[in-house]
Design a protein around this motif. Structure first.
Motif, PDB file in Angstrom:
ATOM      1  N   ARG A   1       0.832  -1.211   0.000  1.00 26.96           N
ATOM      2  CA  ARG A   1       0.000   0.000   0.000  1.00 26.96           C
ATOM      3  C   ARG A   1       0.862   1.256   0.000  1.00 26.96           C
ATOM      4  O   ARG A   1       0.545   2.232  -0.669  1.00 26.96           O
ATOM      5  CB  ARG A   1      -0.961  -0.014   1.196  1.00 26.96           C
ATOM      6  CG  ARG A   1      -2.070  -1.043   1.016  1.00 26.96           C
ATOM      7  CD  ARG A   1      -3.219  -0.825   1.982  1.00 26.96           C
ATOM      8  NE  ARG A   1      -2.832  -0.680   3.349  1.00 26.96           N
ATOM      9  CZ  ARG A   1      -2.846  -1.643   4.259  1.00 26.96           C
ATOM     10  NH1 ARG A   1      -3.209  -2.861   3.913  1.00 26.96           N
ATOM     11  NH2 ARG A   1      -2.504  -1.398   5.501  1.00 26.96           N
ATOM     12  N   TYR A   2       1.968   1.236   0.737  1.00 29.87           N
ATOM     13  CA  TYR A   2       2.876   2.386   0.752  1.00 29.87           C
ATOM     14  C   TYR A   2       3.441   2.637  -0.646  1.00 29.87           C
ATOM     15  O   TYR A   2       3.483   3.773  -1.125  1.00 29.87           O
ATOM     16  CB  TYR A   2       4.012   2.136   1.747  1.00 29.87           C
ATOM     17  CG  TYR A   2       5.094   3.185   1.697  1.00 29.87           C
ATOM     18  CD1 TYR A   2       4.893   4.430   2.291  1.00 29.87           C
ATOM     19  CD2 TYR A   2       6.299   2.938   1.058  1.00 29.87           C
ATOM     20  CE1 TYR A   2       5.879   5.403   2.242  1.00 29.87           C
ATOM     21  CE2 TYR A   2       7.290   3.904   1.013  1.00 29.87           C
ATOM     22  CZ  TYR A   2       7.074   5.132   1.603  1.00 29.87           C
ATOM     23  OH  TYR A   2       8.042   6.092   1.554  1.00 29.87           O
TER      24      TYR A   2
ATOM     25  N   PRO B   1      -3.083   4.264   3.423  1.00 25.18           N
ATOM     26  CA  PRO B   1      -4.110   4.096   4.453  1.00 25.18           C
ATOM     27  C   PRO B   1      -3.503   4.127   5.844  1.00 25.18           C
ATOM     28  O   PRO B   1      -2.358   3.756   6.049  1.00 25.18           O
ATOM     29  CB  PRO B   1      -4.684   2.715   4.140  1.00 25.18           C
ATOM     30  CG  PRO B   1      -4.346   2.486   2.710  1.00 25.18           C
ATOM     31  CD  PRO B   1      -3.043   3.176   2.479  1.00 25.18           C
ATOM     32  N   ARG B   2      -4.264   4.564   6.784  1.00 25.06           N
ATOM     33  CA  ARG B   2      -3.829   4.645   8.172  1.00 25.06           C
ATOM     34  C   ARG B   2      -4.612   3.634   9.009  1.00 25.06           C
ATOM     35  O   ARG B   2      -5.774   3.361   8.728  1.00 25.06           O
ATOM     36  CB  ARG B   2      -4.102   6.050   8.744  1.00 25.06           C
ATOM     37  CG  ARG B   2      -3.500   7.161   7.939  1.00 25.06           C
ATOM     38  CD  ARG B   2      -2.002   7.263   8.191  1.00 25.06           C
ATOM     39  NE  ARG B   2      -1.465   8.448   7.583  1.00 25.06           N
ATOM     40  CZ  ARG B   2      -0.816   8.472   6.430  1.00 25.06           C
ATOM     41  NH1 ARG B   2      -0.629   7.382   5.748  1.00 25.06           N
ATOM     42  NH2 ARG B   2      -0.343   9.597   5.950  1.00 25.06           N
TER      43      ARG B   2
ATOM     44  N   ALA C   1     -11.421   1.005  12.989  1.00 24.58           N
ATOM     45  CA  ALA C   1     -12.399   1.854  12.301  1.00 24.58           C
ATOM     46  C   ALA C   1     -12.141   1.819  10.799  1.00 24.58           C
ATOM     47  O   ALA C   1     -11.075   1.449  10.348  1.00 24.58           O
ATOM     48  CB  ALA C   1     -12.287   3.282  12.820  1.00 24.58           C
ATOM     49  N   LEU C   2     -13.127   2.242  10.056  1.00 27.20           N
ATOM     50  CA  LEU C   2     -12.948   2.316   8.610  1.00 27.20           C
ATOM     51  C   LEU C   2     -12.093   3.525   8.265  1.00 27.20           C
ATOM     52  O   LEU C   2     -12.235   4.592   8.847  1.00 27.20           O
ATOM     53  CB  LEU C   2     -14.303   2.438   7.905  1.00 27.20           C
ATOM     54  CG  LEU C   2     -15.206   1.217   7.959  1.00 27.20           C
ATOM     55  CD1 LEU C   2     -16.524   1.519   7.269  1.00 27.20           C
ATOM     56  CD2 LEU C   2     -14.535   0.020   7.321  1.00 27.20           C
ATOM     57  N   ALA C   3     -11.213   3.332   7.302  1.00 30.64           N
ATOM     58  CA  ALA C   3     -10.373   4.416   6.803  1.00 30.64           C
ATOM     59  C   ALA C   3     -10.676   4.593   5.328  1.00 30.64           C
ATOM     60  O   ALA C   3     -11.115   3.668   4.661  1.00 30.64           O
ATOM     61  CB  ALA C   3      -8.901   4.088   7.011  1.00 30.64           C
ATOM     62  N   THR C   4     -10.427   5.767   4.800  1.00 33.22           N
ATOM     63  CA  THR C   4     -10.645   6.022   3.384  1.00 33.22           C
ATOM     64  C   THR C   4      -9.324   5.866   2.663  1.00 33.22           C
ATOM     65  O   THR C   4      -8.317   6.447   3.055  1.00 33.22           O
ATOM     66  CB  THR C   4     -11.175   7.447   3.163  1.00 33.22           C
ATOM     67  OG1 THR C   4     -12.376   7.585   3.916  1.00 33.22           O
ATOM     68  CG2 THR C   4     -11.460   7.704   1.709  1.00 33.22           C
ATOM     69  N   ASP C   5      -9.333   5.069   1.582  1.00 30.23           N
ATOM     70  CA  ASP C   5      -8.091   4.903   0.837  1.00 30.23           C
ATOM     71  C   ASP C   5      -7.982   6.004  -0.223  1.00 30.23           C
ATOM     72  O   ASP C   5      -8.852   6.869  -0.335  1.00 30.23           O
ATOM     73  CB  ASP C   5      -7.979   3.506   0.234  1.00 30.23           C
ATOM     74  CG  ASP C   5      -8.972   3.220  -0.890  1.00 30.23           C
ATOM     75  OD1 ASP C   5      -9.098   2.034  -1.233  1.00 30.23           O
ATOM     76  OD2 ASP C   5      -9.592   4.148  -1.433  1.00 30.23           O
ATOM     77  N   ALA C   6      -6.894   5.976  -0.995  1.00 28.50           N
ATOM     78  CA  ALA C   6      -6.619   7.038  -1.953  1.00 28.50           C
ATOM     79  C   ALA C   6      -7.694   7.148  -3.031  1.00 28.50           C
ATOM     80  O   ALA C   6      -7.879   8.203  -3.621  1.00 28.50           O
ATOM     81  CB  ALA C   6      -5.245   6.827  -2.593  1.00 28.50           C
TER      82      ALA C   6
ATOM     83  N   ARG D   1     -12.374   1.016   3.533  1.00 24.74           N
ATOM     84  CA  ARG D   1     -11.944  -0.346   3.857  1.00 24.74           C
ATOM     85  C   ARG D   1     -11.499  -0.355   5.295  1.00 24.74           C
ATOM     86  O   ARG D   1     -11.104   0.659   5.836  1.00 24.74           O
ATOM     87  CB  ARG D   1     -10.759  -0.771   2.990  1.00 24.74           C
ATOM     88  CG  ARG D   1     -11.129  -1.012   1.555  1.00 24.74           C
ATOM     89  CD  ARG D   1      -9.990  -1.594   0.781  1.00 24.74           C
ATOM     90  NE  ARG D   1      -9.358  -2.672   1.531  1.00 24.74           N
ATOM     91  CZ  ARG D   1      -8.207  -3.214   1.184  1.00 24.74           C
ATOM     92  NH1 ARG D   1      -7.546  -2.778   0.136  1.00 24.74           N
ATOM     93  NH2 ARG D   1      -7.668  -4.180   1.886  1.00 24.74           N
ATOM     94  N   ASN D   2     -11.497  -1.525   5.884  1.00 24.10           N
ATOM     95  CA  ASN D   2     -10.970  -1.652   7.234  1.00 24.10           C
ATOM     96  C   ASN D   2      -9.480  -1.923   7.124  1.00 24.10           C
ATOM     97  O   ASN D   2      -9.074  -3.010   6.737  1.00 24.10           O
ATOM     98  CB  ASN D   2     -11.676  -2.810   7.964  1.00 24.10           C
ATOM     99  CG  ASN D   2     -11.237  -2.894   9.404  1.00 24.10           C
ATOM    100  OD1 ASN D   2     -10.183  -2.401   9.784  1.00 24.10           O
ATOM    101  ND2 ASN D   2     -12.058  -3.543  10.208  1.00 24.10           N
ATOM    102  N   PHE D   3      -8.657  -0.931   7.440  1.00 26.41           N
ATOM    103  CA  PHE D   3      -7.221  -1.067   7.304  1.00 26.41           C
ATOM    104  C   PHE D   3      -6.534  -1.421   8.609  1.00 26.41           C
ATOM    105  O   PHE D   3      -5.335  -1.416   8.701  1.00 26.41           O
ATOM    106  CB  PHE D   3      -6.606   0.217   6.743  1.00 26.41           C
ATOM    107  CG  PHE D   3      -6.854   0.363   5.278  1.00 26.41           C
ATOM    108  CD1 PHE D   3      -7.726   1.323   4.825  1.00 26.41           C
ATOM    109  CD2 PHE D   3      -6.257  -0.478   4.380  1.00 26.41           C
ATOM    110  CE1 PHE D   3      -7.980   1.467   3.492  1.00 26.41           C
ATOM    111  CE2 PHE D   3      -6.503  -0.350   3.034  1.00 26.41           C
ATOM    112  CZ  PHE D   3      -7.366   0.623   2.581  1.00 26.41           C
TER     113      PHE D   3
END
Length: 151
Positions: free
Chosen positions: A119-120, A129-130, A135-140, A145-147
């Motif tokens: 992902r990096y 992603p963080r 919690a759900l995070a927003t990707d680029a 997604r759950n990251f």
């Protein structure tokens, strides 16, 4: 002190500096490894090592120490080297390390870190992603997604 002592001391110091300079992994590897170590520390995940679970800060410190020792002996040239040689299993027992985030299922640290590295490399540090403790995070791309646990 005889005349040879300053020369010998200078030679030894020069060899020590040359050894230290040649042992450093390439810049791209150091950048990716530092990202992975920072990600580990800020993840809030738990790390299993030799029969005990540790918090992310202790896991990062342990892996940083292993990385420093391996890098000093020129054994780390890529982020994959770091994952394989320092972050996959115990050097003492040979047992694999595991990671669990947000009370989720444990996964191998090898796979977890390879997913983080992918992902990096795909999104870069700014847009990677963080971990948000389950919690759900927003990707680029803007999708959710759950990251907390790489898929």
């Amino acid at each position: 002190m005889n005349r040879q002592s300053p020369r010998l001391l200078g030679l030894l110091l020069g060899l020590a500096l040359l050894t230290a300079a040649s042992a450093a992994p390439p810049l791209i590897a150091r950048t990716e490894i530092n990202y992975l170590l920072g990600f580990i520390e800020s993840s809030g995940c738990e790390f299993y090592r030799n029969g005990s679970w540790y918090d992310s800060k202790r896991a990062q410190a342990h892996l940083r120490d292993k990385y420093d020792m391996l890098a000093a002996t020129d054994q780390i040239n890529t982020a994959e080297d770091f994952i394989e040689k320092a972050a996959t299993k115990s050097s003492l027992s040979g047992r694999p390390y595991q990671v669990r985030c947000g009370g989720g299922e444990a996964v191998t640290s090898n796979q977890w870190l390879r997913d983080v590295l992918t992902r990096y490399r795909t999104y870069g540090a700014r847009h990677a992603p963080r971990v948000l403790r389950g919690a759900l995070a927003t990707d680029a791309s803007g999708s959710h997604r759950n990251f907390s646990r790489p898929s």
